[in-house]
Design a protein around this motif. Structure first.
Motif, PDB file in Angstrom:
ATOM      1  N   LEU A 136       0.856   7.517   1.465  1.00 26.36           N
ATOM      2  CA  LEU A 136       0.695   8.913   1.055  1.00 26.36           C
ATOM      3  C   LEU A 136      -0.690   9.163   0.467  1.00 26.36           C
ATOM      4  O   LEU A 136      -1.172  10.289   0.474  1.00 26.36           O
ATOM      5  N   GLY A 137      -1.344   8.115  -0.028  1.00 24.27           N
ATOM      6  CA  GLY A 137      -2.705   8.251  -0.543  1.00 24.27           C
ATOM      7  C   GLY A 137      -3.694   8.659   0.534  1.00 24.27           C
ATOM      8  O   GLY A 137      -4.770   9.180   0.226  1.00 24.27           O
ATOM      9  N   LEU A 138      -3.352   8.426   1.801  1.00 27.10           N
ATOM     10  CA  LEU A 138      -4.239   8.826   2.892  1.00 27.10           C
ATOM     11  C   LEU A 138      -4.462  10.339   2.904  1.00 27.10           C
ATOM     12  O   LEU A 138      -5.504  10.809   3.355  1.00 27.10           O
ATOM     13  N   TYR A 165       0.835  -1.187   0.000  1.00 27.81           N
ATOM     14  CA  TYR A 165       0.000   0.000   0.000  1.00 27.81           C
ATOM     15  C   TYR A 165       0.874   1.242   0.000  1.00 27.81           C
ATOM     16  O   TYR A 165       2.059   1.195   0.307  1.00 27.81           O
ATOM     17  N   ASP A 166       0.252   2.363  -0.359  1.00 31.24           N
ATOM     18  CA  ASP A 166       0.929   3.646  -0.404  1.00 31.24           C
ATOM     19  C   ASP A 166       0.257   4.560   0.608  1.00 31.24           C
ATOM     20  O   ASP A 166      -0.849   5.053   0.378  1.00 31.24           O
ATOM     21  N   GLU A 173      -7.772   8.321   0.258  1.00 29.10           N
ATOM     22  CA  GLU A 173      -7.840   6.998  -0.350  1.00 29.10           C
ATOM     23  C   GLU A 173      -6.604   6.209   0.044  1.00 29.10           C
ATOM     24  O   GLU A 173      -5.595   6.777   0.459  1.00 29.10           O
ATOM     25  N   LEU A 174      -6.715   4.894  -0.074  1.00 31.94           N
ATOM     26  CA  LEU A 174      -5.582   4.025   0.221  1.00 31.94           C
ATOM     27  C   LEU A 174      -5.337   3.127  -0.990  1.00 31.94           C
ATOM     28  O   LEU A 174      -6.071   2.172  -1.214  1.00 31.94           O
ATOM     29  N   PRO A 175      -4.342   3.458  -1.824  1.00 31.58           N
ATOM     30  CA  PRO A 175      -4.006   2.595  -2.956  1.00 31.58           C
ATOM     31  C   PRO A 175      -3.416   1.275  -2.455  1.00 31.58           C
ATOM     32  O   PRO A 175      -2.495   1.268  -1.648  1.00 31.58           O
ATOM     33  N   ARG A 216      -5.071  12.050   0.375  1.00 34.81           N
ATOM     34  CA  ARG A 216      -6.148  12.293  -0.594  1.00 34.81           C
ATOM     35  C   ARG A 216      -7.447  11.593  -0.192  1.00 34.81           C
ATOM     36  O   ARG A 216      -8.400  11.592  -0.940  1.00 34.81           O
ATOM     37  N   LEU A 231      -8.575   1.869  -2.960  1.00 36.79           N
ATOM     38  CA  LEU A 231      -8.333   1.934  -4.393  1.00 36.79           C
ATOM     39  C   LEU A 231      -7.439   0.760  -4.777  1.00 36.79           C
ATOM     40  O   LEU A 231      -6.245   0.764  -4.477  1.00 36.79           O
ATOM     41  N   GLN A 261      -5.174  -1.062  -6.967  1.00 36.10           N
ATOM     42  CA  GLN A 261      -4.331  -0.863  -8.140  1.00 36.10           C
ATOM     43  C   GLN A 261      -4.049  -2.187  -8.832  1.00 36.10           C
ATOM     44  O   GLN A 261      -3.878  -2.231 -10.036  1.00 36.10           O
TER      45      GLN A 261
END
Length: 163
Positions: A90-92, A87-88, A96-98, A94, A129, A131
Protein backbone atom coordinates in the motif's frame (compact mmCIF):
# COMPACT_ATOMS: atom_id res chain seq x y z
CA UNK A 1 -38.47 -41.10 -17.76
CA UNK A 2 -39.38 -38.89 -14.82
CA UNK A 3 -38.23 -35.30 -14.42
CA UNK A 4 -35.65 -34.85 -11.62
CA UNK A 5 -35.20 -31.40 -10.00
CA UNK A 6 -31.65 -32.37 -8.98
CA UNK A 7 -30.31 -31.99 -12.54
CA UNK A 8 -30.49 -28.15 -12.73
CA UNK A 9 -29.32 -27.81 -9.11
CA UNK A 10 -26.31 -30.06 -9.75
CA UNK A 11 -25.51 -28.18 -12.95
CA UNK A 12 -25.64 -24.85 -11.07
CA UNK A 13 -23.22 -26.19 -8.41
CA UNK A 14 -20.77 -27.33 -11.11
CA UNK A 15 -20.96 -23.88 -12.76
CA UNK A 16 -20.31 -22.18 -9.43
CA UNK A 17 -17.29 -24.42 -8.82
CA UNK A 18 -15.92 -23.76 -12.32
CA UNK A 19 -16.31 -20.02 -11.69
CA UNK A 20 -14.33 -20.27 -8.44
CA UNK A 21 -11.54 -22.40 -9.91
CA UNK A 22 -9.69 -19.53 -11.67
CA UNK A 23 -10.11 -17.37 -8.56
CA UNK A 24 -8.57 -20.09 -6.39
CA UNK A 25 -5.72 -20.43 -8.89
CA UNK A 26 -5.03 -16.68 -8.78
CA UNK A 27 -5.01 -16.73 -4.97
CA UNK A 28 -2.65 -19.73 -4.80
CA UNK A 29 -0.22 -18.63 -7.53
CA UNK A 30 1.65 -15.99 -5.42
CA UNK A 31 2.53 -18.72 -2.90
CA UNK A 32 3.74 -21.35 -5.40
CA UNK A 33 7.52 -21.79 -4.85
CA UNK A 34 8.53 -22.14 -8.55
CA UNK A 35 6.60 -18.97 -9.35
CA UNK A 36 8.18 -17.15 -6.38
CA UNK A 37 11.68 -18.23 -7.41
CA UNK A 38 11.08 -16.98 -10.95
CA UNK A 39 9.81 -13.63 -9.71
CA UNK A 40 12.79 -13.25 -7.34
CA UNK A 41 15.29 -14.08 -10.12
CA UNK A 42 13.57 -11.64 -12.47
CA UNK A 43 13.58 -8.88 -9.83
CA UNK A 44 17.24 -9.43 -8.93
CA UNK A 45 18.27 -9.28 -12.60
CA UNK A 46 16.27 -6.06 -13.04
CA UNK A 47 17.98 -4.57 -9.97
CA UNK A 48 21.42 -5.41 -11.38
CA UNK A 49 22.25 -8.37 -9.13
CA UNK A 50 23.70 -11.69 -10.19
CA UNK A 51 24.09 -14.87 -8.16
CA UNK A 52 21.80 -17.50 -6.79
CA UNK A 53 18.99 -18.10 -4.33
CA UNK A 54 18.51 -21.74 -3.35
CA UNK A 55 14.93 -21.49 -2.18
CA UNK A 56 12.01 -19.13 -1.67
CA UNK A 57 8.88 -19.36 0.48
CA UNK A 58 6.19 -16.89 1.38
CA UNK A 59 3.26 -15.08 -0.17
CA UNK A 60 4.26 -12.53 -2.80
CA UNK A 61 1.90 -9.69 -1.76
CA UNK A 62 3.13 -9.82 1.87
CA UNK A 63 6.76 -10.95 2.06
CA UNK A 64 9.29 -13.63 1.25
CA UNK A 65 11.83 -15.84 2.98
CA UNK A 66 14.89 -16.69 0.91
CA UNK A 67 17.64 -19.11 1.88
CA UNK A 68 21.00 -19.98 0.38
CA UNK A 69 21.47 -16.41 -0.85
CA UNK A 70 24.68 -15.51 -2.74
CA UNK A 71 24.33 -12.21 -4.60
CA UNK A 72 26.70 -9.72 -6.20
CA UNK A 73 25.76 -6.33 -7.52
CA UNK A 74 27.20 -2.91 -8.09
CA UNK A 75 28.53 -1.80 -4.71
CA UNK A 76 27.17 -4.76 -2.73
CA UNK A 77 27.81 -8.47 -2.19
CA UNK A 78 25.74 -10.65 0.14
CA UNK A 79 26.09 -14.25 1.25
CA UNK A 80 23.47 -15.33 3.77
CA UNK A 81 21.86 -18.46 5.12
CA UNK A 82 18.47 -16.78 5.26
CA UNK A 83 16.93 -13.45 4.26
CA UNK A 84 13.40 -12.44 5.24
CA UNK A 85 11.77 -9.52 3.47
CA UNK A 86 8.38 -8.15 4.49
CA UNK A 87 6.83 -5.18 2.75
CA UNK A 88 3.66 -3.12 2.61
CA UNK A 89 2.47 -2.73 -0.98
CA UNK A 90 0.00 0.00 0.00
CA UNK A 91 3.02 2.29 0.43
CA UNK A 92 3.38 2.24 -3.36
CA UNK A 93 0.43 4.63 -3.48
CA UNK A 94 2.63 7.17 -1.63
CA UNK A 95 5.65 6.51 -3.87
CA UNK A 96 7.51 4.53 -1.23
CA UNK A 97 7.94 0.90 -0.30
CA UNK A 98 8.13 0.24 3.47
CA UNK A 99 10.43 -2.76 4.01
CA UNK A 100 11.38 -4.90 6.99
CA UNK A 101 14.55 -6.86 6.31
CA UNK A 102 16.14 -9.63 8.40
CA UNK A 103 19.42 -11.24 7.34
CA UNK A 104 20.63 -14.30 9.21
CA UNK A 105 24.07 -15.93 9.17
CA UNK A 106 26.16 -14.38 6.46
CA UNK A 107 28.55 -11.80 5.11
CA UNK A 108 27.63 -8.39 3.73
CA UNK A 109 30.20 -6.47 1.65
CA UNK A 110 29.09 -2.97 0.68
CA UNK A 111 31.49 -0.41 -0.82
CA UNK A 112 31.96 3.09 0.52
CA UNK A 113 30.97 4.49 -2.86
CA UNK A 114 27.65 2.65 -2.72
CA UNK A 115 26.96 3.83 0.84
CA UNK A 116 28.04 7.44 0.29
CA UNK A 117 27.80 8.35 -3.40
CA UNK A 118 30.10 11.07 -4.70
CA UNK A 119 27.31 12.91 -6.51
CA UNK A 120 23.78 12.15 -5.42
CA UNK A 121 21.56 11.55 -8.40
CA UNK A 122 17.96 12.57 -8.85
CA UNK A 123 15.49 11.17 -6.32
CA UNK A 124 14.21 7.75 -7.30
CA UNK A 125 10.65 7.30 -8.47
CA UNK A 126 10.17 4.72 -5.71
CA UNK A 127 11.74 5.42 -2.33
CA UNK A 128 12.75 2.41 -0.20
CA UNK A 129 11.79 3.04 3.43
CA UNK A 130 13.52 0.64 5.85
CA UNK A 131 11.26 0.19 8.86
CA UNK A 132 13.47 -2.51 10.33
CA UNK A 133 16.89 -3.94 9.49
CA UNK A 134 17.99 -6.91 11.59
CA UNK A 135 21.36 -8.58 11.07
CA UNK A 136 21.69 -11.85 13.02
CA UNK A 137 25.16 -13.37 12.94
CA UNK A 138 26.09 -11.24 9.94
CA UNK A 139 29.56 -9.79 9.43
CA UNK A 140 29.85 -6.54 7.48
CA UNK A 141 33.12 -5.96 5.62
CA UNK A 142 33.94 -2.53 4.24
CA UNK A 143 36.96 -2.16 1.93
CA UNK A 144 39.52 0.59 2.09
CA UNK A 145 37.88 3.80 0.95
CA UNK A 146 39.36 5.34 -2.20
CA UNK A 147 37.59 8.65 -2.08
CA UNK A 148 37.19 8.92 1.70
CA UNK A 149 40.61 7.52 2.69
CA UNK A 150 39.12 5.09 5.19
CA UNK A 151 40.84 1.84 6.23
CA UNK A 152 39.36 -1.61 5.62
CA UNK A 153 36.82 -2.41 8.28
CA UNK A 154 35.09 -5.56 9.51
CA UNK A 155 32.08 -5.11 11.74
CA UNK A 156 30.49 -7.93 13.67
CA UNK A 157 27.64 -7.15 16.06
CA UNK A 158 26.21 -9.65 18.48
CA UNK A 159 23.58 -9.26 21.12
CA UNK A 160 20.13 -10.01 22.26
CA UNK A 161 17.28 -8.49 24.12
CA UNK A 162 15.52 -5.25 23.39
CA UNK A 163 18.66 -3.02 23.22
Amino acid sequence: MAFSPLGPILLEEVRRFLFLLPLLFLLALPAWPPFLKGVVQWGLERAGFSGRVEGVRGYLPLGLRLWGVDLQGEGLALKAEEVEVAYDLLGLLRGELPVRLRVKGGLLKPTWEALIPERPGPPPALRLLFQSLVLEGVAVELPEGRRLFLPPLRLTLEGGGPY
